[in-house]
Design a protein around this motif. Structure first.
Motif, PDB file in Angstrom:
ATOM      1  N   ILE A  30      -4.881   7.938  -5.165  1.00 48.39           N
ATOM      2  CA  ILE A  30      -4.485   7.493  -3.844  1.00 48.39           C
ATOM      3  C   ILE A  30      -3.356   8.423  -3.420  1.00 48.39           C
ATOM      4  CG2 ILE A  30      -3.570   5.592  -2.473  1.00 48.39           C
ATOM      5  CD1 ILE A  30      -4.543   3.686  -4.629  1.00 48.39           C
ATOM      6  N   ARG A  57     -12.034  -4.132  -0.488  1.00 40.50           N
ATOM      7  CA  ARG A  57     -11.860  -3.090  -1.501  1.00 40.50           C
ATOM      8  C   ARG A  57     -13.019  -3.183  -2.497  1.00 40.50           C
ATOM      9  NH1 ARG A  57      -6.886  -0.444  -0.915  1.00 40.50           N
ATOM     10  NH2 ARG A  57      -7.659   0.896  -2.583  1.00 40.50           N
ATOM     11  N   ALA A  67      -6.905   4.310  -7.621  1.00 38.79           N
ATOM     12  CA  ALA A  67      -7.760   3.154  -7.369  1.00 38.79           C
ATOM     13  C   ALA A  67      -8.863   3.158  -8.413  1.00 38.79           C
ATOM     14  CB  ALA A  67      -8.349   3.207  -5.963  1.00 38.79           C
ATOM     15  N   ASN A 104      -9.426  -1.160  -7.235  1.00 37.52           N
ATOM     16  CA  ASN A 104      -8.168  -1.875  -7.431  1.00 37.52           C
ATOM     17  C   ASN A 104      -7.055  -0.871  -7.683  1.00 37.52           C
ATOM     18  OD1 ASN A 104      -6.245  -3.807  -7.832  1.00 37.52           O
ATOM     19  ND2 ASN A 104      -7.228  -4.785  -9.584  1.00 37.52           N
ATOM     20  N   PRO A 105      -6.075  -0.775  -6.791  1.00 31.18           N
ATOM     21  CA  PRO A 105      -4.977   0.176  -6.991  1.00 31.18           C
ATOM     22  C   PRO A 105      -4.155  -0.164  -8.229  1.00 31.18           C
ATOM     23  CG  PRO A 105      -5.067  -0.542  -4.710  1.00 31.18           C
ATOM     24  CD  PRO A 105      -5.988  -1.447  -5.490  1.00 31.18           C
ATOM     25  N   SER A 139     -15.536  -2.864  -5.370  1.00 26.15           N
ATOM     26  CA  SER A 139     -15.358  -2.354  -6.737  1.00 26.15           C
ATOM     27  C   SER A 139     -16.617  -2.634  -7.540  1.00 26.15           C
ATOM     28  CB  SER A 139     -14.165  -3.048  -7.412  1.00 26.15           C
ATOM     29  OG  SER A 139     -13.008  -2.978  -6.614  1.00 26.15           O
ATOM     30  N   TYR A 180       1.405  -3.133  -6.681  1.00 25.36           N
ATOM     31  CA  TYR A 180       0.004  -3.309  -7.038  1.00 25.36           C
ATOM     32  C   TYR A 180      -0.118  -4.420  -8.081  1.00 25.36           C
ATOM     33  CZ  TYR A 180      -0.809   1.277  -4.828  1.00 25.36           C
ATOM     34  OH  TYR A 180      -0.888   2.324  -3.959  1.00 25.36           O
ATOM     35  N   GLU A 197       0.838  -1.196   0.000  1.00 27.04           N
ATOM     36  CA  GLU A 197       0.000   0.000   0.000  1.00 27.04           C
ATOM     37  C   GLU A 197       0.871   1.243   0.000  1.00 27.04           C
ATOM     38  OE1 GLU A 197      -3.254   0.237  -0.308  1.00 27.04           O
ATOM     39  OE2 GLU A 197      -3.458  -1.906  -0.498  1.00 27.04           O
ATOM     40  N   PRO A 212     -10.630   6.016  -2.353  1.00 32.54           N
ATOM     41  CA  PRO A 212      -9.252   5.500  -2.436  1.00 32.54           C
ATOM     42  C   PRO A 212      -9.025   4.236  -1.625  1.00 32.54           C
ATOM     43  CG  PRO A 212      -9.334   7.541  -1.162  1.00 32.54           C
ATOM     44  CD  PRO A 212     -10.671   7.394  -1.822  1.00 32.54           C
TER      45      PRO A 212
END
Length: 294
Positions: free
Chosen positions: A291, A268, A23, A33-34, A270, A58, A3, A29
């Protein structure tokens, strides 16, 4: 997952380019998905791109250089290897380009062909829609399914027979496996090294594990061991591949639109909107947010 957080939304200077962190498929943020998005004048060497992607950590980092303002070359690297196409990093790239150069259509040259990205800003929110290369699919053979299911801890009785297991493609190959019950999808513990070895042998990028919530909604989970990632929170390439499979196998009537919910189980959330035209590439739509230091 690493991260790593940048010090500003302008990105940091890395290898004669700017490295941004976004993201995708979320306005939060802490969701989505980063993706790393590196933008420069000349691509670094393959070795350097791989090094940067591994350092970012990532699931993918996109490397982008302009041919002109609206036409660009793009390549994608996971922490362990190059990927032919990545949907969430493409959405992140589209949003980044939109903020730099404005709304409109950007043409991205990928290893598998040209991908169009249409960027639109509404009420201050930038949204990107990618149109995949032509999709393809083939039903998975019994031997492959028999190998994969034990690695997932699943049985043939868990499967949704209305959506047979299939290899599907919209820039990268994915194995689609649909289950009949939401609880089966929620309980995902797999053999990382065993699945990685099988996927490398079969040329698969992720597994697209899905449960059909209703006619227009799917829940999805995507193991990505070949990239060094246990699970992808949002997988645009797999979403496009699923849309192509559903259309080409006549498992839905096109044109149609489906919503894919992904990432909830790993914290996370999405949301991927997939537009399935009667022919041609599959359209995957989503937002992306920077982010930055908090």
């Amino acid at each position: 997952m690493n991260e790593r957080i940048p010090t500003s939304q302008d990105g940091e200077s890395v290898a004669d380019g700017k490295l941004l962190y976004l993201a995708a498929f979320s306005n939060d943020p802490d969701g989505g998905n980063p993706a790393g998005v590196w933008i420069g004048k000349t691509l670094p060497s393959d070795k350097e791109m791989q090094r940067i992607a591994a350092e970012v950590g990532y699931s993918e980092t996109a490397f982008v250089v302009p041919v002109n303002e609206r036409e660009l070359t793009i390549r994608f690297f996971s922490p362990e290897s190059e990927v032919t196409f990545c949907g969430h990093a493409t959405i992140a790239t589209g949003v980044a380009l939109g903020k730099m150069h404005g709304d409109g259509i950007y043409r991205l040259g990928t290893l598998v062909g040209e991908v169009l990205v249409d960027v639109v800003t509404r009420d201050g929110v930038c949204e990107a829609s990618l149109t995949s290369v032509k999709p393809d699919f083939e039903l998975a053979n019994t031997e492959l399914v028999s190998e994969v299911l034990p690695l997932l801890g699943w049985m043939t009785t868990d499967l949704d027979r209305s959506i047979p297991p299939a290899r599907s493609f919209a820039g990268a190959w994915h194995l689609v496996i649909a289950v009949a019950e939401a609880e089966r999808l929620a309980d995902l513990h797999y053999d990382f090294e065993g699945l990685k070895s099988l996927m490398l042998r079969e040329g698969l990028t992720t597994l697209q594990l899905v449960w059909r919530e209703d006619a227009g909604t799917f829940r999805s989970r995507n193991p990505f061991p070949v990239g060094g990632i246990v699970e992808d929170p949002a997988t645009g390439a797999a979403a496009a591949a699923l849309g192509g499979y559903l259309r080409e196998a006549k498992l839905l009537s096109a044109p149609s639109t489906i919503l894919i919910k992904q990432g909830d189980e790993i914290g996370r959330p999405s949301r991927l909107t997939v537009q399935i035209p009667a022919s041609g590439g599959i359209i995957v739509k989503g937002t992306a947010v920077s982010i930055c230091a908090r």
